[in-house]
Design an enzyme around this catalytic site. Structure first.
Site, PDB file in Angstrom:
ATOM      1  N   GLU A 223      28.289 -15.846  25.652  1.00 14.69           N
ATOM      2  CA  GLU A 223      29.726 -15.959  25.924  1.00 14.69           C
ATOM      3  C   GLU A 223      30.147 -17.338  26.419  1.00 14.69           C
ATOM      4  O   GLU A 223      30.576 -17.493  27.577  1.00 14.69           O
ATOM      5  CB  GLU A 223      30.159 -14.882  26.929  1.00 14.69           C
ATOM      6  CG  GLU A 223      29.954 -13.474  26.442  1.00 14.69           C
ATOM      7  CD  GLU A 223      30.669 -12.419  27.295  1.00 14.69           C
ATOM      8  OE1 GLU A 223      31.351 -12.782  28.272  1.00 14.69           O
ATOM      9  OE2 GLU A 223      30.555 -11.225  26.964  1.00 14.69           O
ATOM     10  N   GLU A 407      26.560  -6.662  23.506  1.00 11.26           N
ATOM     11  CA  GLU A 407      27.092  -6.064  24.734  1.00 11.26           C
ATOM     12  C   GLU A 407      28.240  -5.150  24.357  1.00 11.26           C
ATOM     13  O   GLU A 407      29.078  -5.502  23.519  1.00 11.26           O
ATOM     14  CB  GLU A 407      27.628  -7.118  25.725  1.00 11.26           C
ATOM     15  CG  GLU A 407      26.559  -7.901  26.430  1.00 11.26           C
ATOM     16  CD  GLU A 407      27.122  -8.825  27.514  1.00 11.26           C
ATOM     17  OE1 GLU A 407      28.226  -8.565  28.031  1.00 11.26           O
ATOM     18  OE2 GLU A 407      26.428  -9.806  27.824  1.00 11.26           O
TER      19      GLU A 407
HETATM   20  C1  FCB Z   1      30.159  -9.792  29.918  1.00 14.20           C
HETATM   21  C2  FCB Z   1      29.017 -10.584  30.520  1.00 14.20           C
HETATM   22  C3  FCB Z   1      28.035  -9.718  31.267  1.00 14.20           C
HETATM   23  C4  FCB Z   1      28.742  -8.663  32.090  1.00 14.20           C
HETATM   24  C5  FCB Z   1      29.707  -7.882  31.253  1.00 14.20           C
HETATM   25  C6  FCB Z   1      30.433  -6.787  32.007  1.00 14.20           C
HETATM   26  O1  FCB Z   1      31.232 -10.622  29.692  1.00 14.20           O
HETATM   27  O2  FCB Z   1      28.330 -11.303  29.523  1.00 14.20           O
HETATM   28  O3  FCB Z   1      27.217 -10.560  32.042  1.00 14.20           O
HETATM   29  O4  FCB Z   1      29.344  -9.254  33.170  1.00 14.20           O
HETATM   30  O5  FCB Z   1      30.660  -8.761  30.720  1.00 14.20           O
END
Ligand code: FCB
Length: 500
Positions: A223, A407
């Site tokens: 990210e 994620e």
């Molecule tokens: C993402 C992050 C991760 C965590 C989630 C909830 O943006 O990469 O580390 O904080 O959100």
């Protein structure tokens, strides 16, 4: 437990995005009011789970053979042991130590103590039936000051971890950078400095030498948007800066770092595959006719990262002074990209990792507004069908590349320790359904990682937001799988997701 007054810099991170530079009252209201209440008058998208009316079939939706089911964490969020074995300080140690930056004054100590408890956690993964585990390497364990020779104790730790995963038949996905820059590099300019990209490539090369024989997936940068915007523009994350021009430099230099590391990976002939992790945010115009605001938000949230990585060029509408843009100087940003940089940034990848949490609405001006219910993380507008829309958009707008969702998840409703999380079961079920639907429509989606394996240190939220499939009692470090872990385990075993 009551929390001390929270400084502005510790507001939820996407609240910063919504309130930042370009946005106005509607977004502020949207970020602070209950779900849906902030939406302005006029045409809106109804906040139903599937606005298109799509319904899952009555039979379970099967995934292709070999579909990868994983769970994710990151070093600073789970490891603890922040001074063990020669680890140097990172920007997150420094930031969390500052009063008012993190809820409850929390820090990455003890986190989930995974540095010491990884064997136990691998047993949990085995019980879940996970095919893959995504973790990140703490750069300051490998190079305590960000440069120079490797710290053998740090390298040995990750060797033990990947070997133990291998013994358990779990494929590692190794993230090289999940926001914990060595503090010494920050002192030398951090991501504002082009040199940091070079340092990153050297750090990556140490790991390709040490672990390149392992059949693994590698993620260069996690990210880059969140780290650039929240860490360098809104000041809500480490290093806590509030300068859009520095944020713009952090965008380019992280992407350059990604490209240089990708080239180093090829030069080392490392096994496995490499990609980058981009968090993408489908931006829906609340006005069907005037979509200009949504286009700018799409540019700064999505195309500013997708286009350079996959097409070798920056969009021309992501940076500027209009609402929805990153309010940096476009000419200064353009000058950062030296001849050849974009070829490096767009070095061919083996997969694109995407991280999906939800959607945003955008008014014609460019203000972000609520169009879907939020979770306990006020920045997260939950809409499973947004995942489908995003995957189809990637299929249609970009060259074909294997995609992995690295994620996807939702926090518990409160900060209290719980193992009863029906909302997470529902979140996962509906998102898996949309993933299966996208595969059926030709998206080359190869895997799905839930954020997160464990409750952990959720950045500026400290230990108050619990994102785990497995609950962690931070006093005793006792782990207890939640109801959602059982659900996930059944999905993995069947390689299919059933209707509710
Ligand atoms: C993402 C992050 C991760 C965590 C989630 C909830 O943006 O990469 O580390 O904080 O959100």
């Amino acid at each position: 437990m009551p929390q001390p007054a929270v400084a502005p810099s510790a507001l939820p991170r996407r609240t910063f995005l919504a309130l930042g530079g370009s946005t106005a009252l509607a977004a502020a209201l949207a970020a602070c009011t209950p779900a849906g209440a902030g939406a302005p008058a006029g045409p809106t998208i109804t906040p139903t789970p599937n606005p298109s009316g799509w319904l899952p079939p009555a039979e379970p939706m099967a995934f292709p053979k070999g579909y990868v089911w994983g769970a994710a964490t990151s070093a600073y969020q789970v490891e603890g042991a922040t001074t063990a074995d020669g680890r140097g300080p990172s920007v997150w140690d420094t930031f969390a130590a500052r009063y008012g930056t993190v809820k409850g004054g929390a820090t990455g100590e003890p986190a989930a103590d995974q540095y010491r408890r990884y064997a136990e956690d691998i047993e949990l993964m085995t019980d879940l039936g996970l095919g893959a585990y995504r973790f990140s390497v703490s750069w300051p364990r490998i190079q305590p000051t960000g440069t120079g020779p490797a710290n053998p104790a740090g390298v040995d730790h990750y060797r033990r971890l990947v070997d133990a995963l291998g013994d358990a038949g779990i494929r590692p996905m190794i993230t090289l950078f999940h926001w914990d820059l060595p503090q010494a590099l920050q002192d030398a300019g951090g991501w504002a400095s082009r040199d940091t990209a070079q340092r990153f490539a050297e750090y990556a090369a140490i790991l390709f030498d040490a672990l390149g024989d392992v059949e693994a997936d590698w993620m260069t940068v996690n990210e880059p948007k969140t780290h650039a915007f929240v860490g360098h523009w809104y000041g809500g994350h480490a290093p806590g800066l509030r300068d859009p021009d520095v944020a713009a430099a952090a965008v380019h230099h992280q992407l350059l770092a990604h490209g240089l590391a990708t080239r180093a990976f090829r030069d080392h002939g490392a096994s496995g595959r490499i990609g980058i992790g981009l968090n993408l945010l489908p931006a829906y115009s609340i006005d069907p006719v005037n979509t200009r605001g949504a286009e700018r938000v799409d540019a700064s949230e999505n195309r500013l990262f997708l286009d350079p990585v996959l097409l070798g060029r920056y969009p021309d509408d992501a940076i500027g002074s209009a609402p929805g843009q990153l309010p940096a100087d476009p000419a200064a940003f353009a000058a950062l990209a030296l001849p050849g940089d974009l070829e490096v940034v767009s070095s061919p990848l083996d997969f694109l990792a995407i991280q999906y949490y939800g959607v945003t609405g955008v008014d014609p001006i460019g203000n972000q507004v609520e169009i879907a219910p939020t979770s306990a993380a006020s920045w997260q507008q939950v809409r499973a069908e947004g995942l489908y829309d995003l995957l189809i958009r990637l299929r249609d707008d970009y060259p074909s590349i294997p995609i992995v969702i690295t994620e996807n998840g939702i926090p518990d409703e409160t900060s209290a320790l719980t193992v009863d999380d029906p909302y997470r079961v529902e979140f996962l079920r509906t998102h898996f359904q949309q993933a299966a639907r996208a595969i059926g429509d030709g998206v080359p989606l190869e895997g799905h990682y839930v954020w997160s394996l464990l409750d952990n240190f959720e950045w500026a939220e400290g230990y108050d937001q619990r994102w785990g499939l497995v609950a962690v009692d931070f006093d005793t470090q006792e782990r207890t799988p939640k109801r959602s872990a059982g659900f996930y385990s059944d999905v993995i075993a069947a390689n299919a997701v059933a209707p509710a």
